[in-house]
Design a protein around this motif. Structure first.
Motif, mmCIF file in Angstrom:
data_model
loop_
_atom_site.group_PDB
_atom_site.id
_atom_site.type_symbol
_atom_site.label_atom_id
_atom_site.label_comp_id
_atom_site.label_asym_id
_atom_site.label_seq_id
_atom_site.Cartn_x
_atom_site.Cartn_y
_atom_site.Cartn_z
ATOM 1 N N TRP A 110 -18.891 24.662 59.252
ATOM 2 C CA TRP A 110 -19.308 23.356 58.729
ATOM 3 C C TRP A 110 -20.555 23.480 57.844
ATOM 4 N N THR A 111 -20.965 24.708 57.575
ATOM 5 C CA THR A 111 -22.216 24.916 56.830
ATOM 6 C C THR A 111 -22.199 24.221 55.475
ATOM 7 N N GLU A 112 -21.057 24.248 54.800
ATOM 8 C CA GLU A 112 -20.982 23.578 53.491
ATOM 9 C C GLU A 112 -21.156 22.073 53.635
ATOM 10 N N ALA A 113 -20.621 21.494 54.693
ATOM 11 C CA ALA A 113 -20.660 20.038 54.877
ATOM 12 C C ALA A 113 -22.066 19.512 55.124
ATOM 13 N N VAL A 114 -22.863 20.240 55.931
ATOM 14 C CA VAL A 114 -24.197 19.736 56.283
ATOM 15 C C VAL A 114 -25.311 20.697 55.870
ATOM 16 N N GLY A 115 -24.971 21.733 55.118
ATOM 17 C CA GLY A 115 -25.971 22.698 54.678
ATOM 18 C C GLY A 115 -26.634 22.296 53.378
ATOM 19 N N GLU A 116 -27.191 23.278 52.690
ATOM 20 C CA GLU A 116 -27.965 23.022 51.480
ATOM 21 C C GLU A 116 -27.108 22.949 50.224
ATOM 22 N N VAL A 117 -25.818 23.277 50.350
ATOM 23 C CA VAL A 117 -24.938 23.291 49.170
ATOM 24 C C VAL A 117 -24.695 21.880 48.636
ATOM 25 N N ARG A 118 -24.484 20.949 49.537
ATOM 26 C CA ARG A 118 -24.206 19.570 49.130
ATOM 27 C C ARG A 118 -25.462 18.720 49.170
ATOM 28 N N GLY A 119 -25.452 17.639 48.365
ATOM 29 C CA GLY A 119 -26.630 16.791 48.264
ATOM 30 C C GLY A 119 -26.501 15.489 49.025
ATOM 31 N N VAL A 120 -26.943 14.409 48.395
ATOM 32 C CA VAL A 120 -26.968 13.080 49.015
ATOM 33 C C VAL A 120 -25.589 12.711 49.554
ATOM 34 N N ALA A 121 -25.518 12.427 50.859
ATOM 35 C CA ALA A 121 -24.287 11.993 51.521
ATOM 36 C C ALA A 121 -23.130 12.973 51.332
ATOM 37 N N GLY A 122 -23.454 14.246 51.111
ATOM 38 C CA GLY A 122 -22.418 15.270 50.979
ATOM 39 C C GLY A 122 -21.844 15.423 49.587
ATOM 40 N N ILE A 123 -22.523 14.882 48.576
ATOM 41 C CA ILE A 123 -22.040 14.981 47.193
ATOM 42 C C ILE A 123 -22.079 16.434 46.723
ATOM 43 N N ARG A 124 -20.975 16.873 46.103
ATOM 44 C CA ARG A 124 -20.896 18.248 45.585
ATOM 45 C C ARG A 124 -21.439 18.337 44.161
ATOM 46 N N LYS A 125 -21.040 17.387 43.307
ATOM 47 C CA LYS A 125 -21.447 17.395 41.899
ATOM 48 C C LYS A 125 -22.672 16.496 41.725
ATOM 49 N N PHE A 126 -23.769 17.113 41.367
ATOM 50 C CA PHE A 126 -25.040 16.396 41.305
ATOM 51 C C PHE A 126 -25.180 15.449 40.112
ATOM 52 N N ASP A 127 -24.204 15.486 39.190
ATOM 53 C CA ASP A 127 -24.262 14.568 38.045
ATOM 54 C C ASP A 127 -23.376 13.342 38.281
ATOM 55 N N THR A 128 -22.912 13.163 39.521
ATOM 56 C CA THR A 128 -22.065 12.012 39.846
ATOM 57 C C THR A 128 -22.774 11.100 40.848
ATOM 58 N N VAL A 129 -22.298 9.866 40.912
ATOM 59 C CA VAL A 129 -22.842 8.881 41.855
ATOM 60 C C VAL A 129 -21.732 8.497 42.817
ATOM 61 N N LYS A 130 -21.980 8.676 44.104
ATOM 62 C CA LYS A 130 -20.960 8.391 45.115
ATOM 63 C C LYS A 130 -21.011 6.944 45.587
ATOM 64 N N CYS A 131 -22.195 6.479 45.925
ATOM 65 C CA CYS A 131 -22.367 5.146 46.511
ATOM 66 C C CYS A 131 -23.817 4.718 46.298
ATOM 67 N N LEU A 132 -24.016 3.512 45.813
ATOM 68 C CA LEU A 132 -25.373 3.040 45.540
ATOM 69 C C LEU A 132 -26.179 2.863 46.822
ATOM 70 N N HIS A 133 -25.504 2.562 47.921
ATOM 71 C CA HIS A 133 -26.191 2.360 49.192
ATOM 72 C C HIS A 133 -26.857 3.648 49.681
ATOM 73 N N THR A 134 -26.148 4.770 49.581
ATOM 74 C CA THR A 134 -26.702 6.036 50.073
ATOM 75 C C THR A 134 -27.887 6.492 49.222
ATOM 76 N N HIS A 135 -27.785 6.300 47.915
ATOM 77 C CA HIS A 135 -28.905 6.655 47.028
ATOM 78 C C HIS A 135 -30.112 5.762 47.310
ATOM 79 N N SER A 136 -29.851 4.487 47.570
ATOM 80 C CA SER A 136 -30.930 3.536 47.860
ATOM 81 C C SER A 136 -31.631 3.895 49.164
ATOM 82 N N ALA A 137 -30.855 4.274 50.187
ATOM 83 C CA ALA A 137 -31.447 4.658 51.467
ATOM 84 C C ALA A 137 -32.351 5.887 51.298
ATOM 85 N N HIS A 138 -31.898 6.848 50.480
ATOM 86 C CA HIS A 138 -32.698 8.039 50.204
ATOM 87 C C HIS A 138 -33.996 7.665 49.499
ATOM 88 N N TYR A 139 -33.909 6.764 48.539
ATOM 89 C CA TYR A 139 -35.107 6.330 47.809
ATOM 90 C C TYR A 139 -36.059 5.566 48.729
#
Length: 354
Positions: A270-299
């Motif tokens: 499960w290292t890829e799922a919760v490790g350092e490879v993925r970003g906010v809420a498990g996003i793989r591609k850092f130039d994409t937006v998955k959900c505004l709620h998750t980004h807002s919580a991080h901010y």
């Protein structure tokens, strides 16, 4: 004559096609209406009673893992004061909650209109709920920090059920005793019908009014997911900043795990799922937006680390989430417009009375 008839028929056909809404469009329209009604109710200070929603609350997620308990103790986190508010916000207390990282008072300086509205409505709502009369309104949670692993009950069902999804993702590896992790049988918090799974979303938006306002943005024509994604790609510095935010998110999520849980995550692959490879809420591609709620919580967690008392060193080293910042700025504009409309209505009422 024939050409006119043909043209008329084509026009009628176009009108018929555009007037018929597909299933997705109908659902979107219904969801938009539901969110609008919910926002109106929340702004009135009403307590929303949604029997259907209560049926879908993940009440089986209230069990804490040993790693969660350890992190709470290390950060001296106690939920006695927050639990009542969190339950009123979410409908349950997440078992993998590590600490509150965002509060309404953190919005005071940068988002004054939003802060005032949240304060005003909190006081109004407390009048309808005796359990919240002693609440410190400025301390109401806006964002919660969650442990990257969670316990839930085993669910049965077909391809649309959580049991299938868990099996498909490889999360359904249980020991004979019923609990997944090595040594879980000795853990009183893990029952024979429970299963452990990775939880890549480390920051969770909790405030119902914020969630509803952000949902409006997602379904609206401005400041939605697509436009935020386009904005990220518009300048190299935006892309660079978001890459830093995602990298920081993944790094802190991995560091949040105990050494024992890190070893268990590696064993389960499960290292890829919760490790350092993925970003906010498990996003793989850092130039994409998955959900505004998750980004807002991080901010909001970042904001809390700068203007509040960060519960741990990791929060103090966070990188700013630009998408979350843009979302809060858009929400501030919405609330400011609502305040202007309310002021005009009050002025009209005063003039009518005169």
């Amino acid at each position: 004559g024939n050409e006119d008839i043909s043209t008329s028929t084509e026009q009628q056909s176009k009108v018929t096609k555009t007037s018929k809404m597909g299933r997705a469009a109908r659902r979107r329209k219904a969801k938009t209406k539901s969110i609008d009604l919910a926002l109106q109710a929340l702004l009135r200070g009403d307590i929303i009673q949604d029997d259907d929603a209560s049926l879908h609350l993940p009440t089986d997620r209230s069990q804490p893992l040993p790693g969660v308990i350890q992190r709470r103790k290390e950060n001296q986190v106690e939920f006695d004061k927050d639990e009542k508010l969190l339950v009123s916000q979410l409908g349950y207390m997440p078992g993998n909650a590590v600490g509150v990282v965002g509060r309404t008072r953190h919005l005071d300086q940068l988002y004054p209109c939003l802060y005032k509205v949240l304060q005003k409505l909190a006081r109004k709502r407390s009048e309808n709920d005796e359990g919240l009369t002693d609440t410190d309104f400025g301390s109401a949670p806006t964002a919660l920090k969650l442990y990257p692993l969670a316990i839930r009950n085993v669910h049965k069902g077909g391809k649309s059920g959580r049991k299938f999804k868990s099996r498909k993702r490889g999360h359904d590896e249980m020991s004979p005793g019923g609990c997944e992790t090595k040594g879980d049988e000795s853990n009183g918090n893990c029952t024979t019908n429970s299963v452990i799974e990775p939880f890549p979303t480390m920051y969770w938006l909790t405030h119902p009014i914020l969630k509803t306002l952000i949902s409006q943005l997602e379904l609206g024509s401005t400041d939605n997911v697509i436009q935020m994604q386009e904005k990220i790609s518009s300048l190299p510095e935006y892309l660079s900043a978001m890459k830093d935010a995602h990298t920081s998110y993944g790094k802190h999520r991995w560091e949040l795990l105990t050494e024992e849980d890190k070893a268990d995550v590696a064993r389960r692959k499960w290292t890829e799922a919760v490790g350092e490879v993925r970003g906010v809420a498990g996003i793989r591609k850092f130039d994409t937006v998955k959900c505004l709620h998750t980004h807002s919580a991080h901010y909001l967690a970042y904001l809390g680390s700068k203007v509040g008392n960060a519960p741990d060193q990791e929060c103090k080293e966070m990188e700013e989430n630009l998408v979350g910042k843009w979302v809060l700025e858009a929400v501030e504009k919405i609330v400011s417009a609502l305040n202007d409309d309310e002021s005009k209505e009050e002025e009209n009422l005063d003039q009518t009375k005169k």
